[in-house]
Design a protein around this motif. Structure first.
Motif, mmCIF file in Angstrom:
data_model
loop_
_atom_site.group_PDB
_atom_site.id
_atom_site.type_symbol
_atom_site.label_atom_id
_atom_site.label_comp_id
_atom_site.label_asym_id
_atom_site.label_seq_id
_atom_site.Cartn_x
_atom_site.Cartn_y
_atom_site.Cartn_z
ATOM 1 N N PHE A 1 53.277 36.600 22.210
ATOM 2 C CA PHE A 1 52.400 35.510 22.635
ATOM 3 C C PHE A 1 51.712 35.898 23.936
ATOM 4 O O PHE A 1 52.319 36.529 24.796
ATOM 5 N N MET A 2 50.462 35.532 24.084
ATOM 6 C CA MET A 2 49.741 35.778 25.335
ATOM 7 C C MET A 2 49.057 34.500 25.783
ATOM 8 O O MET A 2 48.443 33.810 24.970
ATOM 9 N N ASN A 3 49.169 34.198 27.110
ATOM 10 C CA ASN A 3 48.287 33.162 27.657
ATOM 11 C C ASN A 3 47.512 33.718 28.852
ATOM 12 O O ASN A 3 46.801 34.713 28.678
ATOM 13 N N ASP A 4 47.583 33.122 30.021
ATOM 14 C CA ASP A 4 46.631 33.401 31.107
ATOM 15 C C ASP A 4 46.386 34.883 31.430
ATOM 16 O O ASP A 4 47.336 35.658 31.511
ATOM 17 N N PRO A 5 45.138 35.230 31.757
ATOM 18 C CA PRO A 5 44.883 36.526 32.386
ATOM 19 C C PRO A 5 45.451 36.515 33.802
ATOM 20 O O PRO A 5 45.338 35.516 34.510
ATOM 21 N N ASN A 6 46.074 37.601 34.200
ATOM 22 C CA ASN A 6 46.676 37.737 35.538
ATOM 23 C C ASN A 6 46.282 39.083 36.135
ATOM 24 O O ASN A 6 45.985 40.016 35.387
ATOM 25 N N GLY A 7 46.319 39.166 37.446
ATOM 26 C CA GLY A 7 46.191 40.473 38.109
ATOM 27 C C GLY A 7 44.960 41.257 37.715
ATOM 28 O O GLY A 7 44.999 42.481 37.622
ATOM 29 N N PHE B 1 55.542 33.898 36.128
ATOM 30 C CA PHE B 1 54.351 33.099 35.840
ATOM 31 C C PHE B 1 53.101 33.743 36.445
ATOM 32 O O PHE B 1 53.137 34.815 37.016
ATOM 33 N N SER B 2 51.987 33.003 36.357
ATOM 34 C CA SER B 2 50.679 33.573 36.689
ATOM 35 C C SER B 2 50.522 33.983 38.151
ATOM 36 O O SER B 2 51.170 33.433 39.042
ATOM 37 N N GLY B 3 49.620 34.921 38.362
ATOM 38 C CA GLY B 3 49.335 35.407 39.699
ATOM 39 C C GLY B 3 48.216 36.425 39.683
ATOM 40 O O GLY B 3 47.525 36.588 38.672
ATOM 41 N N ALA B 4 48.049 37.095 40.812
ATOM 42 C CA ALA B 4 46.879 37.948 41.019
ATOM 43 C C ALA B 4 47.279 39.295 41.587
ATOM 44 O O ALA B 4 48.374 39.463 42.115
ATOM 45 N N MET B 5 46.353 40.233 41.502
ATOM 46 C CA MET B 5 46.564 41.568 42.053
ATOM 47 C C MET B 5 45.538 41.779 43.157
ATOM 48 O O MET B 5 44.404 41.312 43.036
ATOM 49 N N VAL B 6 45.938 42.482 44.222
ATOM 50 C CA VAL B 6 44.965 42.862 45.252
ATOM 51 C C VAL B 6 45.037 44.366 45.475
ATOM 52 O O VAL B 6 46.050 45.007 45.173
ATOM 53 N N TRP B 7 43.961 44.913 46.033
ATOM 54 C CA TRP B 7 43.932 46.310 46.429
ATOM 55 C C TRP B 7 44.249 46.350 47.925
ATOM 56 O O TRP B 7 43.428 45.944 48.749
#
Ligand code: FRU
Length: 476
Positions: free
Chosen positions: A21-27, A80-86
């Protein structure tokens, strides 16, 4: 009834994992010429839960290579959902001396507690390494999630936006090292509330013709006027500490029922690219599987347009020419009257892109229909009545039914009378995306045919289509 897995539904040019199963785009991030898409993923079964971060990479945002799992559930909770930074300057100290790298901020969701954790990409392993001092942000809350982080040059700090979901509040936090976070502002009780605020994203969008404005994207679920999950946005100012909307308007990014949890890519200077999960929490566990469940939208480039004293988000799909399987049909005319203007057979190997433009006479109707002999029909069109509007209609597609599955999406074109119109439609094996009026109108729907679709036709009803241009081509 229980859906039987059917490989026919696997998208050709939209990302979907092999299984689960896949939901939100993250990172979402661009690093060293490679686009990374992490995502909410249950690798074990095509139902939500058991949440890991899956991972895929791409050089062109169309063809994705699935990678090994990146984050795992642990004793403290799910990833759960989150983000990636450089973190190019190694502000976090997580990388070897003199080097930078990719770091993730995400929500660890345990029973009764949601906290923000930090992890980083290691050179030797696909798995993200967890920071030893986690959590990095704990507000003792059971509904505090979905951090999105960016570097803000004017204040030389990292900024996090994160949702106090049930309180309908977005928190703003600062950090110099991605580890210590300080609260600086809040925004909330605005727009559509729904049950939960989720997946906030704050970006500076280019305005057509120059300048820029800050936009806060905010997903809500459930409670959308379109049913269930939707993405709204606010246009305003960001002073480094918090966000103020410049008017009271609630604006939806997409008029369809299957567009949620939009996130923008980090590290794409000069451009803002976003992707959303092409589904809806109301029925995402019940749609037919292929055998996976869940797909992403095509990437969309975002900007703002000022028209008639109002702000409009403009969305553009990538130029699909490099992936056109055949030249397809390209037609143009000075004046066409009612009738069938083009037909194209459908192939399970390709998606179809349809672009159309011109001027429609009052009360005429443009109908683009994907049909089969069993009488199923997926339709997109433009009705030029007294309130002109694009629409999507999946009421005669019979592979899936659910009490909350809306059959129609309507996007009123807010110009009267309708000037020159244009639209781009992409139909994949189980989705349809429509962008109209130079990207101002958008609608996204899933569709599941019971029997294979056979033919696409373009018809004009009840009038004239002048200065017409029409292109239909197979993609993928
Ligand atoms: C949004 C969401 C997020 C959460 C994640 C869980 O679709 O509910 O708020 O982090 O999905 O998978």
């Amino acid at each position: 009834g229980a859906a039987v897995p059917d490989a026919r539904y696997r998208p050709v040019i939209h990302y979907s994992p092999a299984n689960g199963f896949m939901n939100d785009p993250n990172g979402l991030i661009l690093a060293d010429g490679i686009y990374h898409l992490y995502y909410q993923h249950n690798p074990g079964a095509p139902v939500s839960g058991n949440v890991h971060w899956g991972h895929a990479t791409s050089r062109d945002l169309i063809h994705w290579q699935e990678q090994a799992l990146a984050l795992f559930p642990d004793a403290r909770g799910q990833a759960f959902s989150g983000a990636m930074v450089w973190d190019g300057a190694n502000t976090s100290g997580l990388f070897p001396d003199g080097q930078g790298g990719m770091a993730a901020l995400f929500t660890r969701a345990g029973p009764g507690r949601q906290v923000q954790e930090l992890a980083h990409v290691q050179t030797q392993s696909p798995r993200l390494a967890l920071y030893k001092g986690n959590p990095v942000l704990d507000e003792q809350s059971a509904s505090f999630r979905d951090p999105k982080v960016f570097w803000h040059d004017p204040i030389q700090r990292w900024v996090m936006v994160v949702a106090h979901a049930r309180r309908h509040e977005i928190g703003f936090y600062h950090s110099t090292n991605l580890r210590d976070w300080r609260h600086t502002g809040s925004f909330g009780h605005a727009g559509l509330l729904g049950l939960d605020y989720e997946c906030p994203d704050l970006v500076e969008l280019p305005v057509e013709g120059g300048s820029s404005r800050w936009v806060l994207f905010l997903s809500i679920n459930p409670g959308a006027p379109t049913g269930g999950s939707t993405v709204q946005y606010f246009v305003g100012h960001f002073d480094g500490l918090g966000f103020t909307a410049q008017d009271q308007a609630t604006r939806l990014l997409d008029a369809g029922q299957d567009f949620y949890a939009l996130q923008t890519f980090a590290n794409t200077p000069g451009r803002v690219l976003g992707m959303a999960w092409m589904n809806n929490w109301l029925y995402c566990n019940a749609t037919p599987a292929h055998p996976a469940r869940g797909a992403m939208t095509l990437p969309r480039e975002l900007s703002l347009r000022r028209r008639d004293d109002h702000w409009h988000i403009v969305q553009r799909l990538p130029d699909l020419s490099p992936w056109a399987a055949e030249a397809g049909q390209e037609l143009s005319w000075h004046d066409a009257t009612s009738g069938t203007l083009a037909c194209q057979s459908w192939s399970d190997l390709h998606a179809l892109e349809i672009t159309a433009s011109g001027r429609l006479s009052p009360d005429s109707r443009l109908r683009i229909r994907l049909t089969n002999r069993q009488g199923e029909c997926l339709e997109a069109g433009l009705d030029n009545g007294s309130y002109p509007g694009f629409y999507l209609d999946r009421s005669n597609v019979r592979g899936f039914e659910h009490p909350f599955w809306n059959h129609k999406a309507i996007i009123q074109v807010l110009h009267t009378p309708l000037p020159h119109f244009d639209c781009q439609i992409v139909i994949d094996q189980s989705s349809i995306e429509l962008l109209g009026m130079q990207g101002e109108n958008a609608a996204t729907f899933l569709h599941f045919f019971k029997y294979p679709p056979e033919q696409l036709s373009v018809q004009l009803e009840n009038g004239h289509w002048q200065d017409g241009k029409l292109r239909i081509r197979p993609i993928g």
